[in-house]
Write an enzyme that holds these catalytic residues in place. Structure first.
Site, mmCIF file in Angstrom:
data_model
loop_
_atom_site.group_PDB
_atom_site.id
_atom_site.type_symbol
_atom_site.label_atom_id
_atom_site.label_comp_id
_atom_site.label_asym_id
_atom_site.label_seq_id
_atom_site.Cartn_x
_atom_site.Cartn_y
_atom_site.Cartn_z
ATOM 1 N N GLY A 20 46.726 52.159 43.995
ATOM 2 C CA GLY A 20 45.969 53.411 43.966
ATOM 3 C C GLY A 20 44.473 53.307 43.702
ATOM 4 O O GLY A 20 43.871 54.273 43.244
ATOM 5 N N ILE A 97 56.117 54.950 57.461
ATOM 6 C CA ILE A 97 55.650 55.518 58.734
ATOM 7 C C ILE A 97 55.853 57.037 58.667
ATOM 8 O O ILE A 97 56.924 57.506 58.284
ATOM 9 C CB ILE A 97 56.480 54.939 59.914
ATOM 10 C CG1 ILE A 97 56.398 53.409 59.927
ATOM 11 C CG2 ILE A 97 56.049 55.543 61.243
ATOM 12 C CD1 ILE A 97 55.116 52.804 60.414
ATOM 13 N N LEU A 98 54.822 57.776 59.060
ATOM 14 C CA LEU A 98 54.938 59.242 59.034
ATOM 15 C C LEU A 98 55.768 59.729 60.209
ATOM 16 O O LEU A 98 55.716 59.170 61.305
ATOM 17 C CB LEU A 98 53.557 59.876 59.097
ATOM 18 C CG LEU A 98 52.629 59.651 57.905
ATOM 19 C CD1 LEU A 98 51.322 60.397 58.122
ATOM 20 C CD2 LEU A 98 53.271 60.083 56.598
ATOM 21 N N HIS A 114 42.549 50.787 56.547
ATOM 22 C CA HIS A 114 43.256 49.548 56.897
ATOM 23 C C HIS A 114 42.344 48.353 56.612
ATOM 24 O O HIS A 114 41.163 48.385 56.960
ATOM 25 C CB HIS A 114 43.634 49.591 58.392
ATOM 26 C CG HIS A 114 44.455 48.421 58.797
ATOM 27 N ND1 HIS A 114 45.797 48.316 58.484
ATOM 28 C CD2 HIS A 114 44.139 47.276 59.461
ATOM 29 C CE1 HIS A 114 46.264 47.162 58.948
ATOM 30 N NE2 HIS A 114 45.278 46.523 59.542
ATOM 31 N N ASP A 150 48.148 52.043 63.242
ATOM 32 C CA ASP A 150 46.761 51.585 63.086
ATOM 33 C C ASP A 150 45.948 51.670 64.385
ATOM 34 O O ASP A 150 45.112 50.794 64.658
ATOM 35 C CB ASP A 150 46.735 50.133 62.548
ATOM 36 C CG ASP A 150 47.433 50.011 61.205
ATOM 37 O OD1 ASP A 150 47.383 50.969 60.419
ATOM 38 O OD2 ASP A 150 48.023 48.951 60.934
ATOM 39 N N GLU A 179 36.407 48.755 50.618
ATOM 40 C CA GLU A 179 37.271 49.887 50.999
ATOM 41 C C GLU A 179 37.015 51.096 50.102
ATOM 42 O O GLU A 179 36.891 52.218 50.581
ATOM 43 C CB GLU A 179 38.753 49.510 50.819
ATOM 44 C CG GLU A 179 39.301 48.551 51.827
ATOM 45 C CD GLU A 179 40.804 48.345 51.626
ATOM 46 O OE1 GLU A 179 41.525 49.306 51.305
ATOM 47 O OE2 GLU A 179 41.264 47.209 51.791
#
Ligand code: GRF
Length: 194
Positions: A20, A97-98, A114, A150, A179
């Site tokens: 997180g 995976i959505l 990513h 992705d 990131e």
């Protein structure tokens, strides 16, 4: 779906599965005076994820979703997104995976980070593959989410130098710092356009 930007803040959800750090950086960004997002909801598939502790400490509504049955999981997620009137979804280390319905309902409203310079190294183990291929640079990418892994439109990307001495761990640590800075910038970038 209506335009996102008005005077009101955009209700945002972050989906996580683990540590997180990107959730933290999005949260900090959301707390800034000028920020146009309000982080209303965290969705996680693991009850013991470190990010969940952070979310609860900061009183962000958090729901743990079991993915034993993916159809049920998608329905539950949509129910919460509707309940909190979510208009933007940020995937941050979410390892599931959505579902198609969710992606369709939130077209151009779901983004992901990513740890590679997409389209290179989609999927898992990005750092070890980049090292193995003796890349001079790797990096990270924030992109829109579509049905293909992705592969959605790139929003922002940042290069990170790769050293000969790098291991997947050293490289991942260096990229992660980048990131954490890139994600809020990418959110700022898309808000006026959505
Ligand atoms: C990040 O490296 C992100 O790029 C990838 O998963 C990791 C999540 O890290 N998708 P964190 O949980 O945000 O610290």
């Amino acid at each position: 779906m209506e335009k996102l930007v008005g005077k009101k803040k955009i209700f945002t959800a972050v989906f996580i599965s683990g540590r997180g750090t990107n959730l933290k950086s999005i949260y900090r960004y959301s707390r800034k005076k000028k920020s146009k997002i309000d982080l209303k909801l965290v969705i996680c598939n693991k009850s013991n994820a470190r990010g969940v502790i952070f979310a609860k400490k900061n009183k962000i509504k958090t729901h743990i979703i079991s993915f034993k049955n993916e159809i049920v999981a998608e329905k539950q997620i949509i129910k919460y997104l509707d309940k909190y009137n979510i208009k933007l979804i940020c995937l941050a280390g979410f390892m599931k995976i959505l579902g198609k319905n969710l992606i369709k309902k939130f077209k151009n409203k779901i983004i992901n980070i990513h740890p590679s310079l997409l389209p290179k190294y989609k999927g898992l183990n990005t750092h070890s593959r980049a090292i193995k291929n003796k890349e001079k640079f790797s990096g990270c990418t924030v992109h829109f989410v579509n049905e293909k892994l992705d592969s959605g439109r790139i929003i922002l990307q940042k290069k990170v130098r790769l050293f000969k001495s790098d291991t997947p761990i050293s490289l991942s640590k260096r990229i992660l710092k980048v990131e954490n800075k890139l994600y809020p910038k990418a959110i700022s970038k898309i808000l006026p356009k959505i």
